[in-house]
Design an enzyme around this catalytic site. Structure first.
Site, PDB file in Angstrom:
ATOM      1  N   GLU A  51      -0.493  61.841  43.378  1.00 29.94           N
ATOM      2  CA  GLU A  51      -0.576  61.585  44.826  1.00 29.94           C
ATOM      3  C   GLU A  51       0.432  60.495  45.152  1.00 29.94           C
ATOM      4  O   GLU A  51       0.421  59.434  44.534  1.00 29.94           O
ATOM      5  CB  GLU A  51      -1.999  61.190  45.214  1.00 29.94           C
ATOM      6  CG  GLU A  51      -2.987  62.325  45.037  1.00 29.94           C
ATOM      7  CD  GLU A  51      -2.545  63.606  45.728  1.00 29.94           C
ATOM      8  OE1 GLU A  51      -2.111  63.553  46.886  1.00 29.94           O
ATOM      9  OE2 GLU A  51      -2.608  64.672  45.088  1.00 29.94           O
TER      10      GLU A  51
ATOM     11  N   CYS B  92      -0.800  54.443  52.154  1.00 28.65           N
ATOM     12  CA  CYS B  92      -0.028  55.686  52.151  1.00 28.65           C
ATOM     13  C   CYS B  92      -0.269  56.440  53.447  1.00 28.65           C
ATOM     14  O   CYS B  92       0.564  57.205  53.900  1.00 28.65           O
ATOM     15  CB  CYS B  92      -0.443  56.536  50.954  1.00 28.65           C
ATOM     16  SG  CYS B  92      -2.213  56.782  50.879  1.00 28.65           S
TER      17      CYS B  92
HETATM   18  P1  NAP Z   1       4.453  52.526  42.119  1.00 28.14           P
HETATM   19  O1  NAP Z   1       5.475  51.483  42.067  1.00 28.14           O
HETATM   20  O2  NAP Z   1       4.885  53.939  42.013  1.00 28.14           O
HETATM   21  O3  NAP Z   1       3.397  52.176  40.956  1.00 28.14           O
HETATM   22  C1  NAP Z   1       2.240  52.951  40.768  1.00 28.14           C
HETATM   23  C2  NAP Z   1       1.777  52.807  39.339  1.00 28.14           C
HETATM   24  O4  NAP Z   1       2.757  53.394  38.481  1.00 28.14           O
HETATM   25  C3  NAP Z   1       1.628  51.357  38.882  1.00 28.14           C
HETATM   26  O5  NAP Z   1       0.505  51.264  38.053  1.00 28.14           O
HETATM   27  C4  NAP Z   1       2.906  51.145  38.104  1.00 28.14           C
HETATM   28  O6  NAP Z   1       2.803  50.125  37.116  1.00 28.14           O
HETATM   29  C5  NAP Z   1       3.065  52.488  37.439  1.00 28.14           C
HETATM   30  N1  NAP Z   1       4.405  52.761  36.916  1.00 28.14           N
HETATM   31  C6  NAP Z   1       5.581  52.211  37.270  1.00 28.14           C
HETATM   32  N2  NAP Z   1       6.581  52.747  36.557  1.00 28.14           N
HETATM   33  C7  NAP Z   1       6.036  53.668  35.730  1.00 28.14           C
HETATM   34  C8  NAP Z   1       6.544  54.565  34.761  1.00 28.14           C
HETATM   35  N3  NAP Z   1       7.834  54.643  34.484  1.00 28.14           N
HETATM   36  N4  NAP Z   1       5.680  55.374  34.106  1.00 28.14           N
HETATM   37  C9  NAP Z   1       4.369  55.328  34.374  1.00 28.14           C
HETATM   38  N5  NAP Z   1       3.819  54.490  35.288  1.00 28.14           N
HETATM   39  C10 NAP Z   1       4.635  53.677  35.961  1.00 28.14           C
HETATM   40  O7  NAP Z   1       3.583  52.443  43.460  1.00 28.14           O
HETATM   41  P2  NAP Z   1       2.857  51.162  44.072  1.00 28.14           P
HETATM   42  O8  NAP Z   1       3.894  50.268  44.637  1.00 28.14           O
HETATM   43  O9  NAP Z   1       1.883  50.628  43.114  1.00 28.14           O
HETATM   44  O10 NAP Z   1       2.018  51.828  45.256  1.00 28.14           O
HETATM   45  C11 NAP Z   1       2.536  52.124  46.507  1.00 28.14           C
HETATM   46  C12 NAP Z   1       2.856  53.607  46.613  1.00 28.14           C
HETATM   47  O11 NAP Z   1       1.674  54.351  46.363  1.00 28.14           O
HETATM   48  C13 NAP Z   1       3.306  54.015  48.010  1.00 28.14           C
HETATM   49  O12 NAP Z   1       4.368  54.914  47.897  1.00 28.14           O
HETATM   50  C14 NAP Z   1       2.070  54.698  48.588  1.00 28.14           C
HETATM   51  O13 NAP Z   1       2.346  55.625  49.606  1.00 28.14           O
HETATM   52  C15 NAP Z   1       1.515  55.348  47.374  1.00 28.14           C
HETATM   53  N6  NAP Z   1       0.094  55.654  47.525  1.00 28.14           N
HETATM   54  C16 NAP Z   1      -0.260  56.971  47.682  1.00 28.14           C
HETATM   55  C17 NAP Z   1      -1.582  57.304  47.880  1.00 28.14           C
HETATM   56  C18 NAP Z   1      -2.002  58.733  48.052  1.00 28.14           C
HETATM   57  O14 NAP Z   1      -3.187  59.025  47.950  1.00 28.14           O
HETATM   58  N7  NAP Z   1      -1.071  59.643  48.323  1.00 28.14           N
HETATM   59  C19 NAP Z   1      -2.542  56.295  47.900  1.00 28.14           C
HETATM   60  C20 NAP Z   1      -2.146  54.969  47.722  1.00 28.14           C
HETATM   61  C21 NAP Z   1      -0.816  54.667  47.534  1.00 28.14           C
HETATM   62  P3  NAP Z   1       3.382  48.645  37.417  1.00 28.14           P
HETATM   63  O15 NAP Z   1       2.595  48.114  38.543  1.00 28.14           O
HETATM   64  O16 NAP Z   1       3.160  47.959  36.126  1.00 28.14           O
HETATM   65  O17 NAP Z   1       4.832  48.824  37.752  1.00 28.14           O
END
Ligand code: NAP
Length: 514
Positions: free
Chosen positions: A285, A319
């Site tokens: 997601e 999001c």
């Molecule tokens: P993110 O930067 O993509 O990080 C999400 C998770 O992925 C974190 O736990 C991060 O760890 C991990 N991660 C980073 N690089 C990775 C890799 N190479 N391999 C595996 N995991 C990795 O997103 P965010 O900043 O936490 O969250 C914001 C985003 O989430 C926004 O785009 C928002 O729209 C989206 N979101 C979507 C929904 C939905 O239901 N569609 C709900 C909530 C949020 P680290 O923190 O250690 O980097």
């Protein structure tokens, strides 16, 4: 089991609710700096490389210290999950569901502590923090009941001379990777769904919010979850993310986060590692660029309230946040007057003070990125209000609105994930829908209109997973508004819905000749 009901969110208009959270915030501040070891199967590790949980409203405050797991430790956690799988999948659905029900009870008991953690670590205001906690409790309660439904006899077409049966079995070892913006709700939802269906899990929380996730790890242990079913693996996604996603013993990845990271995970999971004997399943997601359409006969007061709440609630870091406002030219002037007035009235400041509506954005990088979009906004449109960092400790930004934005401009296309709203004026409802659909995302949307034909048209044409009429585009409730998006917003898993647990299961058919 009594039927599922959503836990009501507290509005903090009762003294005991207020005092409870005040006391919990005080206690968290007094105990700030506590270090948590990494725990893998009862073995504790203290690494040289640490992960500090900071408070975005006062980054000089280290709330807690966690370990940055190494690849070797991540490998150990996956091996442990693999070993525990056999016993856990043999546990009955009733027993697994009971653990979730007990976990919900413990979370309700630790409600004030959870709210205080979300306020200090994620920068949520009290009501947003309580909503995050309530959603986590709802996921536990809802998925416990769903697991029992999935475990029941499944209907098949009868046939003469045979007795067919179909039942669901778990997938295997799962990696759960949540974002920081709903650090309790989403983390709990994804983890509990995977566990209650008989899978074992390695949970890697977001680096900005490890203390909130720690709460779930503790709650699950207290609820009686056997060792090895869930390993809480703190660490950097950039350092151990690829390793855990690519690991040959991992059967599925459940991810919520940005489109960039999600697509990378999807690509890496699609490659077959040596020794791997399955196609990995990816539940991803991702982001949104959600639009609210205001028709020429809309209730403008209600619309303005909904727009302000959905654009600036939790600083626009949802999001589902309204980041594009599409307004019929006939009501543009009166609507924008109301929206700007409502925005200017918002109180911004440290969320420890419960009268502040908006708190800080999550970290320095987020503040810098959002401010670069604000700079761009001056080129691409016309500033109506906001546009500045707020000069107090922490990562504060004024709620900001740009108008005269072109539908193809970057401000209208890219997810900013902060308190920045792009406004576009349109000539009619057809154009409004065309502008709304002009995005790679497809998560949420809202339409304010009294015109039944227009609402029906939007129902058919507005291409989003969650579409709301005459209400804001944020605030999905478990069981009421199953949540998930189209296109680059993800795999439309519909968290909190009846199809969700099916994503963590595979169906087995056995038929016997009689
Ligand atoms: P993110 O930067 O993509 O990080 C999400 C998770 O992925 C974190 O736990 C991060 O760890 C991990 N991660 C980073 N690089 C990775 C890799 N190479 N391999 C595996 N995991 C990795 O997103 P965010 O900043 O936490 O969250 C914001 C985003 O989430 C926004 O785009 C928002 O729209 C989206 N979101 C979507 C929904 C939905 O239901 N569609 C709900 C909530 C949020 P680290 O923190 O250690 O980097």
């Amino acid at each position: 089991m009594i039927p599922f009901k959503n836990l009501p969110v507290r509005q903090f208009n009762r003294d005991d609710d207020i005092q409870g959270v005040e006391a919990a915030i005080g206690s968290l501040k007094r105990n700030a700096g506590r270090e948590y070891p990494l725990v893998i199967g009862g073995q504790t590790y203290t690494n040289t490389r640490k992960l500090n949980s900071l408070s975005p409203s006062d980054p000089s405050r280290t709330l807690a210290i966690f370990q940055k797991a190494t690849r070797e430790q991540a490998g150990e956690a996956i091996n442990l999950a693999s070993e525990t799988l056999e016993s856990w999948k043999a546990t009955s659905a009733d027993e697994r569901a009971d653990i979730l029900i007990r976990a919900a009870e413990i979370l309700r008991r630790r409600r004030d502590e959870a709210v205080a953690t979300l306020v200090l670590e994620a920068g949520k205001n009290w009501i947003e923090a309580d909503a995050d906690l309530a959603e986590a409790v709802d996921f536990l309660e809802f998925y416990a009941r769903e697991a029992l439904r999935y475990a029941r006899k499944q209907p098949l077409v009868p046939i003469e001379g045979e007795e067919p049966e179909l039942f669901y079995i778990p997938l295997g070892v799962g990696v759960v990777i949540p974002p920081w913006n709903f650090p309790l709700a989403i983390l709990t939802g994804m983890t509990s769904a995977a566990i209650v269906t008989g899978n074992t899990v390695v949970l890697k929380p977001a680096s900005d919010t490890p203390l909130t996730g720690q709460l779930l790890a503790e709650v699950m242990t207290e609820a009686g979850l056997p060792e090895g079913v869930l390993t809480y693996l703190t660490g950097s996604g950039g350092e151990i993310g690829d390793f855990i996603v690519e690991h040959p013993r991992v059967r599925f990845i459940c991810f919520t986060g940005s489109v960039e990271v999600g697509l990378g995970i999807n690509e890496r999971a699609a490659r077959t590692a040596p020794g791997q004997i399955w196609i990995k399943r990816v539940i991803a997601e991702m982001g949104g660029k959600d639009a609210t359409i205001i028709d020429d006969d809309a209730d403008l007061d209600a619309a303005a309230k909904g727009i302000v709440a959905s654009a600036f609630g939790y600083q626009g870091q949802k999001c589902s946040a309204c980041s594009r406002l599409i307004v019929h030219e006939r009501v543009y002037e009166p609507l924008m007057e109301l929206v700007v007035a409502g925005t200017k009235a918002l109180k911004v400041g440290p969320p420890e003070d419960r009268t502040n509506f908006m708190g800080p954005v999550i970290n320095q990088a987020a503040q810098d990125k959002i401010m670069s979009y604000v700079e761009l906004g001056h080129d691409e449109g016309c500033l109506l209000t906001g546009g500045n960092r707020i000069d107090i400790p922490g990562y504060f930004i004024e709620p900001t609105i740009f108008t005269d934005i072109k539908p193809d401009s970057r401000l209208a296309q890219e997810e900013i994930f902060g308190p920045v709203l792009a406004v576009m004026k349109v000539r009619d409802f057809d154009e409004a829908l065309a502008v709304a659909n002009n995005t790679v995302y497809g998560l949420t949307g809202a339409v304010y209109s009294r015109n039944e034909d227009h609402l029906n048209q939007a129902r058919e044409v507005f291409h989003v997973g969650n579409l709301y009429f005459n209400r804001e585009c944020t605030g999905a409730l478990v069981g009421v508004h199953p949540f998930g998006g189209f296109n680059m917003s993800g795999t439309d898993s519909k968290a909190g819905g009846r199809d969700y647990l099916g994503l963590f299961l595979q169906a087995k058919l056995v038929s016997r000749k009689v």
